[in-house]
Design an enzyme around this catalytic site. Structure first.
Site, PDB file in Angstrom:
ATOM      1  CG  ASP A   8      -8.162   5.841   3.553  1.00 15.84           C
ATOM      2  OD1 ASP A   8      -7.967   6.713   5.144  1.00 15.84           O
ATOM      3  OD2 ASP A   8      -7.917   5.591   3.175  1.00 15.84           O
ATOM      4  CG  ASP A  16       2.834  -1.947  -2.134  1.00 13.23           C
ATOM      5  OD1 ASP A  16       2.690  -1.531  -3.484  1.00 13.23           O
ATOM      6  OD2 ASP A  16       1.815  -2.987  -1.322  1.00 13.23           O
TER       7      ASP A  16
END
Length: 735
Positions: free
Chosen positions: A140, A448
């Site tokens: 990223d 998550d």
């Protein structure tokens, strides 16, 4: 397999000694009830400051009691899981599923390329058919240095993978193996000879990667050799403004992609999804969703692993362990994901920053598993692809591993790259369910946890597996500020879930068991702990100056429930940590960090949520640095706390420590001037509480006044803390 011949691939065992624990918990509940009886009976009748102070400490204790009861949900009946990999091999070896392994990195300046490729190499070397493995690195940060490091790793893998499998070495991260386990004079001569050759190759690779990282550019010869640098990085404006960069370094379907012994290499793919300033990229969740789409076209593995770039595989059999749960014919059909614990290989002997998360990993998550399934904690987790992409559980669900395994992606690597670029574009997710009902959910710093909760609310279950040899090892924070910032993000995101429509009691009502809803709150309610903790740390200490007693006299029988609850709680927590392999000093460090996190990390996390609710703040994501200079590392190894960087969190720690220090001196003065010892009888518990805060803060006092190294507390913080503490104590005395 026919049901009469069914033999389980895993078994579950309940923890022993639960009766003794339940008797302990019941006794503490009785003590808590007596404490609140005292609070109600002895509520000051005259009103004013004394009454309100009394009500405040009663509310703080009420919160502590409520939170303690919540934590009992994960200690009531923990379980352990055990797998049978030999049975898996006998039954399924020919039809083992394809597995896609996702490694995520965000910034090469804080997550060094060498560390990242060590993680990549460790999962490439799983004890598994290599033609069924595909490893994806999501970068990223869009760094050409990361791709260069991955190219170097792909070359080295041709030697590393055969060496690992030939000699069955562990761990299979070359950096970890050669730094700790490789002793050529104590092993087989053949292994020693080959090992020295492999080590030399690794050191050469390491040198090239480190040199490129220090220079900040890819070597010219590598640029000429690999056209990807010319064809794709010429279009990169910055790490936040570039098109999709996708490169298949090793194509497992290509007959030429073999190691030095002629065995097929795992497919290896680099992806830097498109970034544009006008599009929100949704941090790690966005990166994983892009990987989900791209991998579906390249390899389409039925099972996925998500792992952080600093968590290398320490156990080459963990993939097969996960499949024992997912492929079990009778009990595995409802299991969506298998969560392994986080482990760390840089923890000091006594875990100075409580970074091992030992109690969470060894006690609380096994307890959550017993209540319906552990959380998804973002790394070290094996998923079913279709579940992560939004599939709901149905009672007649059957995963046909044979049929699914026959689905092959047949396009050439070049065609696949062209077709997949759009799947990782900024605009692809517009007007779709990605980030909502598909993939990882957006809008939360702990994507998550909220994703795992959503999966469980769709009818699936999860399991927690903690093998004797840790499956993954990574890097824990090596400075106090890193640890506090990390917990700030976690507590902020967890509370955000609790205050949103995804609150387990609302979103999970009727979908997951009530005991699992309560279990989630152990972490979702971290942040609100700051209020009660701050009250308990500050107010009783300042009340000493006025002689205002908030606890029973030592000579009163009412002191017994207070003393019992305190003694029982701490005795149990010491025993718990020692039982799971900790030390007494580690327990003491854990108590210190408990206080520091509650008064800083959780306070900031709580405040951020309030500001968001009022529309004054937005979610952000901070990558915890994995780089430390030599002096910082040396102090960490010596377990000397690091305060060197200015931070509002250190302002709070320093001020609270000084408030308690001055209050404690004031208390000693009162006792020394009291010939009848009435003050000691009256204020003993408050003095004990204040003195405990002083002892806990000894590292802070050293950082404020006695240390001369660069890890000391900044002078500006020292002056500010002393001034505020003096004013607070004078105000408490005069009010």
């Amino acid at each position: 397999m026919k049901k009469e011949n069914y033999v389980t691939l895993f078994e579950t065992k309940a923890a022993k000694g639960r009766l003794a624990y339940k008797l302990y918990a019941a006794s503490v509940i009785i003590g808590i009830c007596l404490i609140f009886s005292y609070r109600v009976i002895h509520l000051p009748a005259q009103g004013g400051l004394e009454t309100w102070t009394w009500i405040g400490i009663t509310l703080a204790e009420l919160w502590f009691a409520l939170y303690w009861l919540i934590t009992q949900s994960v200690r009531w009946n923990p379980i352990s899981r055990y797998t049978f990999k030999d049975r898996l091999s006998q039954r399924y070896e020919k039809v083992l599923p394809k597995v896609d392994l996702f490694v995520c990195t965000a910034d090469h300046t804080v997550e060094p390329p060498l560390m990242v490729v060590n993680t990549v190499l460790s999962v490439m070397a799983y004890d598994y058919p290599t033609e069924k493995l595909c490893v994806y690195l999501s970068d990223d940060g869009g760094s050409e240095l990361m791709l260069y490091a991955l190219l170097e790793a792909s070359r080295f893998s041709k030697y590393w993978l055969p060496f690992c499998k030939k000699f069955k070495i562990e761990p299979r991260s070359p950096g970890a193996y050669f730094s700790t386990d490789f002793k050529p004079f104590n092993i087989d001569p053949v292994m020693a000879k080959e090992g020295l050759t492999i080590k030399e190759l690794y050191e050469d690779m390491k040198k090239r990667i480190d040199n490129a990282t220090k220079l900040g550019q890819v070597p010219e010869e590598a640029r000429k050799e690999h056209k990807v640098f010319q064809e794709q990085w010429d279009l990169v404006s910055s790490r936040r403004d570039h098109p999709t960069i996708l490169h298949i370094l090793t194509d497992g379907s290509d007959p030429r992609a073999v190691d030095i012994e002629g065995q097929t290499l795992p497919t290896l793919v680099y992806l830097a999804r498109e970034k544009r300033p006008q599009y929100h990229h949704n941090f790690k969740a966005g990166a994983l969703n892009a990987l989900l789409r791209v991998s579906s076209q390249i390899s389409n593995g039925q099972v996925l692993l998500t792992v952080d770039c600093d968590m290398y595989s320490n156990n080459s059999g963990s993939l097969r362990d996960a499949l024992c749960f997912l492929m079990d014919e009778e009990k595995g059909q409802r299991i969506a994901f298998v969560q392994f614990p986080q482990g760390f290989d840089n923890i000091t002997k006594n875990d100075v920053y409580s970074g091992s998360l030992r109690v969470i990993m060894e006690v609380e998550l096994p307890g959550t598993d017993a209540n319906g399934g552990p959380l998804y904690i973002g790394t070290g987790c094996f998923h079913r692809r279709d579940v992560l992409c939004g599939k709901k559980y149905k009672k007649d669900y059957q995963n046909d591993w044979w049929t699914e395994n026959d689905k092959r992606v047949k396009e050439s690597a070049k065609v696949l790259v062209e077709n997949c670029r759009s799947l990782a574009s900024c605009s692809y997710e517009e007007n779709t369910e990605w980030g909502k009902e598909m993939g990882l959910k957006y809008g939360c710093p702990v994507e998550d946890v909220i994703t795992g909760l959503s999966i469980q609310c769709r009818g699936w279950r999860s399991v927690y597996y903690n093998p004797e040899r840790k499956a993954f090892l990574g890097l824990a924070p090596t400075t106090l500020l890193q640890a506090l910032v990390q917990h700030k993000r976690w507590s902020e995101g967890d509370l955000q879930i609790f205050l949103s429509k995804y609150c387990p009691f609302v979103y999970g009502h009727g979908k997951i068991p009530l005991k699992l809803q309560i279990s989630y709150c152990v972490w979702l309610l971290w942040a609100p702990n700051c209020l009660a903790t701050l009250y308990y740390v500050v107010v009783p200490s300042l009340c000493i100056h006025r002689g205002l007693s908030l606890f029973p006299q030592v000579s009163s029988p009412w002191v017994l429930p207070f003393l019992y609850v305190i003694a029982a709680k701490y005795a149990y927590s010491i025993g718990e940590l020692l039982w799971i392999g900790g030390t007494f000093q580690e327990w003491w460090n854990d108590q210190r960090m408990w206080l520091y996190k509650r008064t800083t990390s959780h306070l900031f996390g709580f405040t951020e949520n309030i500001l968001k609710l009022l529309g004054f703040a937005k979610s952000g994501f901070i990558v915890t640095s994995k780089v430390a200079d030599e002096d910082v590392s040396l102090r960490y190894e010596k377990e000397v706390m690091e305060f060197g960087a200015p931070s509002p969190m250190f302002d709070i720690l320093a001020t609270l420590s000084m408030v308690n220090l001055f209050s404690f001196f004031g208390a000693l003065k009162r006792v020394s001037m009291d010939s009848q010892h009435g003050v000691l009888d009256h204020l003993a518990l408050q003095m004990l509480l204040c003195g405990l805060a002083v002892v806990i803060n000894l590292p802070v006092y050293r950082g404020l006044f006695f240390r001369k190294d660069n890890g000391r507390m900044p002078s500006a913080i020292t002056y500010q803390a002393v001034i505020i503490a003096i004013l607070a104590n004078i105000g408490a005395f005069l009010y």
